[in-house]
Scaffold this motif. Structure first.
Motif, PDB file in Angstrom:
ATOM      1  N   VAL A 221       0.844  -1.208   0.000  1.00  0.00           N
ATOM      2  CA  VAL A 221       0.000   0.000   0.000  1.00  0.00           C
ATOM      3  C   VAL A 221       0.874   1.251   0.000  1.00  0.00           C
ATOM      4  N   THR A 238      -8.707   6.552  -1.573  1.00  0.00           N
ATOM      5  CA  THR A 238      -9.540   5.397  -1.899  1.00  0.00           C
ATOM      6  C   THR A 238      -9.050   4.807  -3.220  1.00  0.00           C
ATOM      7  N   GLY A 239      -9.465   3.585  -3.468  1.00  0.00           N
ATOM      8  CA  GLY A 239      -9.106   2.933  -4.728  1.00  0.00           C
ATOM      9  C   GLY A 239     -10.190   1.913  -5.000  1.00  0.00           C
ATOM     10  N   LYS A 240      -9.829   0.842  -5.677  1.00  0.00           N
ATOM     11  CA  LYS A 240     -10.804  -0.236  -5.843  1.00  0.00           C
ATOM     12  C   LYS A 240     -11.066  -0.824  -4.459  1.00  0.00           C
ATOM     13  N   GLU A 242     -11.002  -3.793  -3.442  1.00  0.00           N
ATOM     14  CA  GLU A 242      -9.977  -4.769  -3.004  1.00  0.00           C
ATOM     15  C   GLU A 242      -8.699  -4.057  -2.519  1.00  0.00           C
ATOM     16  N   ASP A 243      -8.400  -2.892  -3.114  1.00  0.00           N
ATOM     17  CA  ASP A 243      -7.226  -2.121  -2.650  1.00  0.00           C
ATOM     18  C   ASP A 243      -7.463  -1.600  -1.232  1.00  0.00           C
ATOM     19  N   ARG A 246      -7.032  -4.235   1.211  1.00  0.00           N
ATOM     20  CA  ARG A 246      -5.605  -4.514   1.438  1.00  0.00           C
ATOM     21  C   ARG A 246      -5.029  -3.474   2.420  1.00  0.00           C
ATOM     22  N   PHE A 247      -5.447  -2.219   2.227  1.00  0.00           N
ATOM     23  CA  PHE A 247      -4.998  -1.165   3.153  1.00  0.00           C
ATOM     24  C   PHE A 247      -5.469  -1.493   4.567  1.00  0.00           C
TER      25      PHE A 247
END
Ligand SMILES: Cc1ncc(COP(=O)(O)O)c(C=O)c1O
Length: 256
Positions: A221, A238-240, A242-243, A246-247
């Protein structure tokens, strides 16, 4: 500007300020208040005959905070009779409550400049497309110092973005979903944060960000750079989904 001073918050988005510095303008930085919101009284109090421009980033990067709408409007309306006021509304579309744009003041003929970009809610950062809204006489002065020129592909992409209502709605909805997941984790970990009206969240790890950055890299990350003086805070975009997950997983591991 001709070397006149710029008043801004600290921390805030630095691009305009770096550009002004290249033109020989000193930057007069005013710390955010205790809620990490622009301290407009203090900023107004710094105006002297050397001041050329006040920069207000609303919502603010890196904190994501917004000013109370009426307070911002009154401030811009008042100080624009003395100095230029620049309001950066890069994240305006993410504000999730009725909120006036300072474009209203431009329409009233005030000395106010508003900037917008296609880099955020429209997801088009790479095409380098944004715009200013200002009184025609002010726009003509700024045009002479333009930093970059548009290309036809960027213009076509921006036009398409403006008609793609489904993507716009998805962008807002996914961002809200991602932020809710981030806040859940921060609350679980009892980490202080501020309400964000953007596509990132600013929170306090209580640890030196210079150590947090490589530690989070270990979990795949990338978090935001240091934002002095808040060097034990961290900005996560923010991201997808799933990202974001992961964060959240990485942060839990790092903090325990
Ligand atoms: C407050 C603010 N203004 C402007 C920008 C940049 O916009 P652009 O990609 O159009 O240069 C950013 C991007 O990070 C930002 O945070």
């Amino acid at each position: 500007m001709n070397g006149s001073e710029v008043i801004s918050a600290a921390p805030t988005y630095l691009s305009l300020l770096s550009y002004a510095e290249q033109f020989g303008s000193p930057i007069n930085m005013v710390p955010l208040d205790k809620n990490l919101v622009h301290d407009l009284d203090a900023m107004g109090g710094r105006i002297t005959n050397k001041t050329g421009l006040i920069f207000v980033c609303n919502p603010n990067n890196p904190t994501g905070t917004i000013l109370p709408a009426q307070q911002l409007r009154d401030f811009c309306s008042d100080v624009s009779s003395r100095v230029n006021v620049f309001v950066d509304e890069a994240y305006f579309e993410f504000i999730d409550q009725p909120y006036p744009s300072m474009i209203e003041l431009v329409k009233e003929g005030k000395n106010v400049i508003v900037s917008r970009t296609f880099s955020k809610v429209y997801g088009l950062a790479g095409i380098r497309m944004g715009y200013l809204i200002a009184r025609p006489d002010i726009a003509a002065r700024i045009r002479k110092n333009r930093m970059s020129m548009l290309n036809i592909m960027a213009i076509q992409a921006a036009k398409a973005a403006l008609t793609d209502e489904a993507f716009y709605k998805q962008s807002i909805a996914k961002n809200a979903e991602a932020k809710a997941l981030i806040y859940d984790t921060l609350n679980d970990l009892k980490l202080e944060s501020v309400p964000s009206s953007t596509n990132f969240v600013f929170f306090k790890t209580g640890r030196d960000i210079k150590k947090v950055i490589p530690a989070m890299k270990e979990y795949g990350v990338s978090v935001g750079r240091p934002f002095p003086p808040l060097t034990d805070w961290c900005r996560i975009s923010t991201g997808k989904i799933e990202d974001v997950k992961r964060f959240n997983k990485g942060l839990r591991k790092m903090m325990t």
